[in-house]
Design a protein around this motif. Sequence first.
Motif, PDB file in Angstrom:
ATOM      1  N   GLN A 144       4.636  35.132  12.831  1.00 35.67           N
ATOM      2  CA  GLN A 144       3.779  33.994  13.124  1.00 35.67           C
ATOM      3  C   GLN A 144       2.769  33.756  12.008  1.00 35.67           C
ATOM      4  O   GLN A 144       2.510  32.614  11.639  1.00 35.67           O
ATOM      5  N   THR A 145       2.206  34.820  11.477  1.00 40.88           N
ATOM      6  CA  THR A 145       1.232  34.698  10.397  1.00 40.88           C
ATOM      7  C   THR A 145       1.868  34.114   9.150  1.00 40.88           C
ATOM      8  O   THR A 145       1.314  33.200   8.527  1.00 40.88           O
ATOM      9  N   ALA A 185       3.262  26.872   6.546  1.00 45.63           N
ATOM     10  CA  ALA A 185       3.026  25.501   7.010  1.00 45.63           C
ATOM     11  C   ALA A 185       1.715  24.958   6.448  1.00 45.63           C
ATOM     12  O   ALA A 185       1.636  23.789   6.050  1.00 45.63           O
ATOM     13  N   PHE A 186       0.691  25.790   6.395  1.00 45.04           N
ATOM     14  CA  PHE A 186      -0.607  25.378   5.860  1.00 45.04           C
ATOM     15  C   PHE A 186      -0.494  24.978   4.393  1.00 45.04           C
ATOM     16  O   PHE A 186      -0.988  23.923   3.978  1.00 45.04           O
ATOM     17  N   VAL A 187       0.171  25.800   3.601  1.00 41.23           N
ATOM     18  CA  VAL A 187       0.329  25.506   2.179  1.00 41.23           C
ATOM     19  C   VAL A 187       1.157  24.239   1.977  1.00 41.23           C
ATOM     20  O   VAL A 187       0.829  23.397   1.129  1.00 41.23           O
ATOM     21  N   ARG A 202       1.357  18.474   0.362  1.00 38.14           N
ATOM     22  CA  ARG A 202       1.755  17.096   0.676  1.00 38.14           C
ATOM     23  C   ARG A 202       0.566  16.175   0.903  1.00 38.14           C
ATOM     24  O   ARG A 202       0.743  14.985   1.120  1.00 38.14           O
ATOM     25  N   GLY A 203      -0.658  16.716   0.895  1.00 39.99           N
ATOM     26  CA  GLY A 203      -1.846  15.901   1.061  1.00 39.99           C
ATOM     27  C   GLY A 203      -2.205  15.599   2.500  1.00 39.99           C
ATOM     28  O   GLY A 203      -2.980  14.693   2.759  1.00 39.99           O
ATOM     29  N   HIS A 204      -1.666  16.359   3.453  1.00 37.06           N
ATOM     30  CA  HIS A 204      -1.942  16.111   4.865  1.00 37.06           C
ATOM     31  C   HIS A 204      -3.183  16.840   5.350  1.00 37.06           C
ATOM     32  O   HIS A 204      -3.602  16.639   6.473  1.00 37.06           O
TER      33      HIS A 204
END
Length: 51
Positions: A11-12, A18-20, A25-27
């Motif tokens: 999970q970590t 996902a964070f990176v 992508r600028g989200h």
Amino acid sequence: MRGLKRVRSAQTVSSGHAFVQNIRRGHDELGVELEPQLRVSAAFAELTLAV
């Protein structure tokens, strides 16, 4: 490679990935104003200050 032994480890790693990707992508607000090539390094520099 030894693999992930625990669900928490998976999970970590998944959350970090996902964070990176969102920063690249600028989200995420950490990388919105920057050029795409500089988003990840600037976001990690800001995160370092927060921690």
